[in-house]
Scaffold this active site. Structure first.
Site, PDB file in Angstrom:
ATOM      1  N   SER A   1       0.198  -2.468   7.565  1.00  0.00           N
ATOM      2  CA  SER A   1       0.539  -2.796   6.179  1.00  0.00           C
ATOM      3  C   SER A   1       1.122  -1.607   5.418  1.00  0.00           C
ATOM      4  CB  SER A   1      -0.687  -3.341   5.445  1.00  0.00           C
ATOM      5  OG  SER A   1      -1.767  -2.442   5.532  1.00  0.00           O
TER       6      SER A   1
ATOM      7  N   HIS B   1      -1.638   0.794   1.439  1.00  0.00           N
ATOM      8  CA  HIS B   1      -0.552   0.084   0.775  1.00  0.00           C
ATOM      9  C   HIS B   1       0.174   0.988  -0.224  1.00  0.00           C
ATOM     10  CE1 HIS B   1      -2.422  -4.155   1.613  1.00  0.00           C
ATOM     11  NE2 HIS B   1      -2.299  -3.409   2.696  1.00  0.00           N
TER      12      HIS B   1
END
Length: 291
Positions: free
Chosen positions: A191, A241
């Site tokens: 991610s 992230h």
């Protein structure tokens, strides 16, 4: 009829674009545009200008970032997806492999056991963890995002520059995880790299003066999903992230900087070096705290 809407690419009518070929003036999207001495040209005009199609390397068709236009503009994306899938299957067959590759700062399973983690010199975990996934839905979501976001970005940047964005974003996400999370909490997943691709896409669309609303909506939605708790056995690492997104934006700015020739290469690879050194500084700072 909406007269303010941008025209569609002549090869991909569903893609609105504000860029036109400098020779034939047809609208072209990032996947079709090829850098010329002035502005961008479409593939047909480039082929017509090269005669036999075997132009010297110095005059070879270039992407908007200066990379060589490849026959398969999504090859690196396919390879990255394949590597992630292969590592996921290997982890299912050999769970001990995941323990050896996931991101751990400093951890011992029980008293007297050998300490393992990045702080003990296992720096490879910062990147190997980017190719690991815990659940089928985890890898499915990430690889779908790699394909949807990464494919067009690879076509626009070129293979090597795109790979640099992916790996540096993954490293940047891991560095922030290592810096801000407890050292005994394992972290894994692509991610951080995905958010980096998204950040670089935002920069690219801004550079090409595209409508920013769709991509900014995606960024906001993904950040909301990052910070809003949801059910499931796998928690979301906001550090990965955010670290990946910031790194992707920084590297993306260097990749599409309005420069040309040697100056462009210097800016691009200088930015990559700066992103790497920043991540390395965070890693060394955290290692000093843990040892």
């Amino acid at each position: 009829m909406d007269t303010d809407r941008l025209p569609g690419c002549y090869r991909h009518p569903d893609r609105d674009t504000g860029i036109r070929c400098t020779r034939c003036e047809r609208p072209i999207c990032p996947e079709c545009m090829i850098s010329a001495s002035v502005g961008f040209q479409c593939p047909e005009c480039v082929r017509a200008g090269s005669g036999t199609g075997h132009a010297p390397a110095a005059n070879a068709p270039r992407t908007v970032a200066g990379g060589v236009v490849a026959g398969d503009p999504h090859l690196v994306t396919k390879i990255l997806i394949g590597i992630n899938a292969a590592v996921f299957l290997a982890g299912l067959l050999a769970p001990a492999l995941v323990v050896q590759l996931e991101l751990l700062g400093r951890y011992a399973a029980y008293f007297g056991a050998p300490v393992q983690g990045v702080a003990t010199g296992e720096y490879y975990r910062l990147l190997t963890s980017v190719f690991l996934h815990a659940e089928w839905w985890h890898i499915a979501g990430n690889l779908l995002a790699v394909w949807v976001i990464g494919g067009p970005l690879e076509a626009a940047l070129g293979r090597l520059r795109y790979l640099a964005v992916y790996l540096l974003s993954g490293l940047g996400g891991s560095a922030l995880v290592y810096l801000l999370t407890p050292p005994n909490v394992p972290t894994l997943g692509a991610s951080g790299a995905v958010f980096g691709l998204l950040g670089a896409t935002v920069v690219l669309m801004r550079r090409l003066r595209y409508d920013m609303r769709p991509v900014m909506t995606m960024v906001v939605l993904m950040l909301v999903l990052t910070f809003v708790p949801f059910g499931g056995s796998l928690s979301v690492s906001w550090q990965a992230h955010v670290g990946g997104l910031v790194t992707g934006v920084l590297v993306g700015l260097g990749m599409v900087a309005p420069t040309a020739g040697r100056a462009r290469s210097l800016v691009q690879w200088g930015t990559c070096a700066a992103a790497f050194l920043l991540a390395a500084a965070l890693i060394l700072l955290r290692t000093a705290e843990l040892t």
